[in-house]
Design a protein around this motif. Sequence first.
Motif, mmCIF file in Angstrom:
data_model
loop_
_atom_site.group_PDB
_atom_site.id
_atom_site.type_symbol
_atom_site.label_atom_id
_atom_site.label_comp_id
_atom_site.label_asym_id
_atom_site.label_seq_id
_atom_site.Cartn_x
_atom_site.Cartn_y
_atom_site.Cartn_z
ATOM 1 N N ALA A 1 0.807 -1.465 0.107
ATOM 2 C CA ALA A 1 0.280 -0.172 0.199
ATOM 3 C C ALA A 1 0.547 1.086 0.184
ATOM 4 C CB ALA A 1 -1.155 -0.028 1.160
ATOM 5 N N ARG B 1 0.648 3.865 -2.964
ATOM 6 C CA ARG B 1 0.008 4.973 -2.539
ATOM 7 C C ARG B 1 1.052 6.752 -2.932
ATOM 8 N NH1 ARG B 1 0.439 3.940 3.522
ATOM 9 N NH2 ARG B 1 -2.170 2.197 3.147
ATOM 10 N N ALA C 1 0.187 7.098 -6.733
ATOM 11 C CA ALA C 1 -1.233 7.690 -7.046
ATOM 12 C C ALA C 1 -0.230 9.154 -6.922
ATOM 13 C CB ALA C 1 -2.082 7.158 -5.674
ATOM 14 N N ALA C 2 -0.173 9.015 -6.127
ATOM 15 C CA ALA C 2 0.287 11.010 -6.057
ATOM 16 C C ALA C 2 1.702 11.487 -7.026
ATOM 17 C CB ALA C 2 1.320 11.456 -3.802
ATOM 18 N N TYR D 1 -0.887 12.262 -9.983
ATOM 19 C CA TYR D 1 -1.751 12.992 -9.225
ATOM 20 C C TYR D 1 -0.772 14.101 -10.048
ATOM 21 C CZ TYR D 1 -5.436 10.985 -7.733
ATOM 22 O OH TYR D 1 -7.125 10.172 -7.466
ATOM 23 N N ASP D 2 0.392 14.139 -9.262
ATOM 24 C CA ASP D 2 1.193 15.426 -9.773
ATOM 25 C C ASP D 2 2.088 15.411 -10.908
ATOM 26 O OD1 ASP D 2 1.264 16.181 -6.533
ATOM 27 O OD2 ASP D 2 3.047 14.464 -6.370
ATOM 28 N N ARG E 1 -5.955 13.054 -14.144
ATOM 29 C CA ARG E 1 -6.584 13.083 -14.202
ATOM 30 C C ARG E 1 -7.442 12.411 -12.316
ATOM 31 N NH1 ARG E 1 -12.788 12.667 -14.637
ATOM 32 N NH2 ARG E 1 -12.801 9.873 -14.715
ATOM 33 N N ASP E 2 -7.288 10.911 -12.307
ATOM 34 C CA ASP E 2 -8.345 10.402 -11.598
ATOM 35 C C ASP E 2 -6.653 8.810 -11.273
ATOM 36 O OD1 ASP E 2 -9.341 9.567 -8.666
ATOM 37 O OD2 ASP E 2 -11.364 8.797 -9.950
ATOM 38 N N VAL E 3 -6.985 8.397 -10.193
ATOM 39 C CA VAL E 3 -6.266 6.960 -10.177
ATOM 40 C C VAL E 3 -7.308 6.196 -8.677
ATOM 41 C CG1 VAL E 3 -4.337 6.145 -8.873
ATOM 42 C CG2 VAL E 3 -4.140 7.880 -9.956
ATOM 43 N N THR E 4 -6.971 4.505 -9.583
ATOM 44 C CA THR E 4 -8.303 3.853 -9.081
ATOM 45 C C THR E 4 -7.463 2.894 -8.524
ATOM 46 O OG1 THR E 4 -10.636 3.708 -10.182
ATOM 47 C CG2 THR E 4 -9.905 2.033 -9.056
ATOM 48 N N ILE E 5 -6.930 2.787 -7.212
ATOM 49 C CA ILE E 5 -6.322 1.087 -7.249
ATOM 50 C C ILE E 5 -7.028 0.291 -6.878
ATOM 51 C CG2 ILE E 5 -4.787 0.528 -5.213
ATOM 52 C CD1 ILE E 5 -4.130 3.294 -3.964
ATOM 53 N N TRP F 1 -7.029 -3.610 -4.960
ATOM 54 C CA TRP F 1 -6.276 -4.513 -4.537
ATOM 55 C C TRP F 1 -6.406 -5.805 -4.372
ATOM 56 C CZ3 TRP F 1 -3.392 -0.958 -1.574
ATOM 57 C CH2 TRP F 1 -3.590 0.058 -1.470
#
Lengths: 437, 437
Positions: free
Chosen positions: A36, A40, A43-44, A47-48, A52-56, A58
Motif C-alpha cells: 500500500a 500511495r 498515486a500521488a 496526480y502530481d 485526472r484520477d487514480v484507482t487502486i 487491491w
Amino acid sequence: MIEEKLLTEYARLVVNTGVNIAAGQDMIVSSPIECAELARYIAAAAYDAGARDVTISWSDERFTRLRYEKADAAVFNEFPAWRRSLYSDAAADGAAFVSIYSTDPDLLNGIPGEKLRNAERSAGAALLEYRAKLMNNENRWCVVSAPSAAWACKVFPDLSTEQALDKLWRAILSTVRVSEGKDAVKEWDKHIDFLHRAAAFMNKSSFSALHYRNGLGTDLVVGLPEGHIWAGGSEKAADGRMFAANIPSEEIYTVPDRMHVDGKVEASKPLVYNGSTIEGFGFVFKDGRVVDFHADKGRDVLDGLLKMDDGSMRLGEAALVPYDSPISKSGVLFYNTLFDENAACHLALGKAYPTCLKDGAEMDSVTLLKHGVNDSLIHEDFMIGTADLKIDGIYKDGRTVPVFRDGNFTENALAEAPVFRHGEEAPAPLILKQLNI
Amino acid sequence: MIEEKLLTEYARLVVNTGVNIAAGQDMIVSSPIECAELARYIAAAAYDAGARDVTISWSDERFTRLRYEKADAAVFNEFPAWRRSLYSDAAADGAAFVSIYSTDPDLLNGIPGEKLRNAERSAGAALLEYRAKLMNNENRWCVVSAPSAAWACKVFPDLSTEQALDKLWRAILSTVRVSEGKDAVKEWDKHIDFLHRAAAFMNKSSFSALHYRNGLGTDLVVGLPEGHIWAGGSEKAADGRMFAANIPSEEIYTVPDRMHVDGKVEASKPLVYNGSTIEGFGFVFKDGRVVDFHADKGRDVLDGLLKMDDGSMRLGEAALVPYDSPISKSGVLFYNTLFDENAACHLALGKAYPTCLKDGAEMDSVTLLKHGVNDSLIHEDFMIGTADLKIDGIYKDGRTVPVFRDGNFTENALAEAPVFRHGEEAPAPLILKQLNI
C-alpha cells in the motif's frame, strides 16, 4: 524504514518513465495490500504529473490462497462482471495501468492445478480485450515490484522479517537505479538509450547465429531466423508516447531458430521451477533439440520439464544482459521473474514471442514453426551469463564480430545510434500475466 | 497480538449472528486494508458455514484522503460503473454484506465540504437500488469494527501505536461479548432475547410518554406518538432468516413526539461533533423545542448545531441502553458511532426514523410531521444515561410504571416474552452509510 525521498523518486520513475502519464489521463494501480505504501506514492506522483484520477485495485495473497482452499470449486469457472468492467472500461477509456508485482513464490503450493487452470482460463476469456489492448501497446502499462513479508523471507531466510523486508527493498531500489542524490528518470533515459543502441546494432547486423563461449564449458551456436527482431528497453504506444513496460529491465531479446542450436551450454545460476530448485545443470543441443542434459540437483524435475511437449526441448528466447547490470551484480536470487530474468544472459526453453519475428504477429502457428519460431506450453528462462562470457555474431557470409567480451557488450556493439522502430518491439507477453488480478 | 481463537470466535459471530449466512450464499466483505486480518477470519468463517464464495472489497483511508486532496474535482461527481456493479449485482444475486467499520475520526479534516457532498451524492445515486435492498432487509447485512492505527491513537492518545491497537482490540472484543472460553453466538442469543423482551414490553405498554430523572438534574418528559414502535437487536430478513445489522448493539429505540418534550435534560457524556468536543451541556425543552441550553465547553459549536434548521431543535430518537452494558462499563469514548451510540441511554436531536412509526415508511414528510415524527438534515445522538437514571412509563390514562431504575431495565420491563414482529423493526438507516465504500 525506506527513506521517503527514495520512495518518491521510485514512484516518479514509474509514473514518468514507466507509464509516461499524460495530463488528464486516468491510471489504474493493481497492488497487493502489503504494498500500500508504494501504491500511495505512485498515486500521488500520478496526480502530481497531471493524472485526472487514480484507482487502486487491491489484492491480498493470503485471501487468494484461502479462497482457493475453501471456495466452491465452481467459482473458478466464473469471472466477476465488475472486475472485468474495472479493467476493460478503463482500458477503453485510455487509462494507463501499473501493476505492483510482489508474490510469495510458495503461495500456491499444494493448490490443485485444475482450480488454478480454471481460474486462469476464466480470467483469460473475460479480460481478452483488455489484454489485447495492452499487448498491442494501445494502453501504456508498467510492471514494478515492492517487497512483501513472505517474499522477503524467502529471499533472505536467515534474517528477521523486518530485516528481510528492508534488505529486499534496498535490493529492489538498487536494481531499478533509484539512489540518493540521483535523478532516476535521467538514469533511465541513459539506460534505455543503452539498450536501444545494443538492439539497433543487433538488428542492423542481422546475424545468422550467435556463438557463446565461457569457462563453465559453454560452447554453443544459436541460430537466428531470417527476419528476427531484437527488442528491449522502452516501447512506443499507439499514441506515440514512449513507455517502459518492465521496471527493472536489463535485456534485449529475440527469437532463436528452433532447428539450429548446436553445442553445449552450462547454466550459471539455479533455476526455480514450480517451487523446486534445479542446480548445476547443462544441456547438449543438436539441430535445435536437447539430446543430453545433466543436473547436480533436481534432475528429475528438469527431466519432466524437458518432456512436457515437443517444443519444451527447443529454445524460444535468446536474451543479452550485461554482467555489469545491477541485478547481476546484486548476486541475489529474487524468486521473481521480473528480476531473475534480468539477472544474466539467458535462453528459454519453450514458447517464443511471435512479435520477435517480422510480421510474426500475423502468422499462424504452422507458418511460425516453418520460420523457426518455437511453440510450447512452457517458457522457462535459464541463466547462462558469466563474467567471462564471450559472444560472437556470425554474419550470413560466415564472418564474425565480437558482440560480448568479459560478460558485457563490446564497444563496437554500442556504437550504433539508437533507431527506435515502432511496431518491431515485442511487448514481453510473459510478464503481462502479472497485470491480472 | 490478539489471540487467534478470539478472532475466530468474533468472525463466527459476524457470520452466524450478524449476517446468518446460508449454505451456497455469496458474501461481500467491505474492509479497510488495515483490517485485513479480521476480513480473512470472516471470509474463512463464511466458507466454513457453507458460503459459496466471498469477495473482499478493499478500501484504504490514506488513499481516500490523498484522492480528495489531489484528484480532479470533477471525479467526485462520478461513480465508477464497476463499483456500482460490484454492490448492485451481488445484492440482486442475494448476497450477504459485511462492512468492517474502522475510521480515523480526523481523516477528512480540512477537505472541502463540496467534494465530500458531491461524492456522497454520486454514491447515493449509483447505489440507490443496493441501499434500498438493504434498508428493506431484502439482503442480510452487518456492520462490525476492528481497530486501525489512526483510530486507536485517537482513542488512546497516551499509548504507543502498538499498545493503543491492542487496547482498542480488547475494548472492541469485550463490547461485542467475545471472550475466552465462551460461545459468542450463544451469548448473543441471550443478549438479543434480552433486547427483544424489553422491546416487547415497551410495545405492549404503548406508553404516551417517558419520564426521565437523575442526580445530574435531568427531569424530562418525552412524549411518544400514537403508533410508535420500539426496535432493536436482531431483525428478520425478507427470506425469514434473522440477522443482527450492528455488532455491537445495546439499544432499543423509538421515535419521540416532536411537539411533546418538556423539562430539562443533562448530557452524561461529551459529544464529538465534526471533530469538536462539546462537554458539560444540557437543554431545556418546552413543547418539544429547545428553549434554553448551556455547555461548559463547545457552546458555539452546540449553538450552530441547534440552529441548523427547524428540526435540529427537536428530538428524533429516544433509545434505552442499560447502564450495565459492556460499552457503558468500558468508560471508553470510541469516537465511532457504532460504539458511542450504544454507550448509554440517549436522545437524538434532528431526524427521526419513519420506520419507528406504524406505516411510517409509507408516509410523506408532511404526514410524518403531523404524526409527530421529526425531520432535519442532522441526527445527533447525545448520551443521558447514568448509574442513577430512573425512567417511568406513563400510560394514556396517567398511570405510571417503572421502566428503568438505577440505570437499568426493571425486572417488570423484562418479564415480557419476546414477540418478534416482522416489519415493525427499523433497519437503523444511519449506520447503513458505513456500508458504502
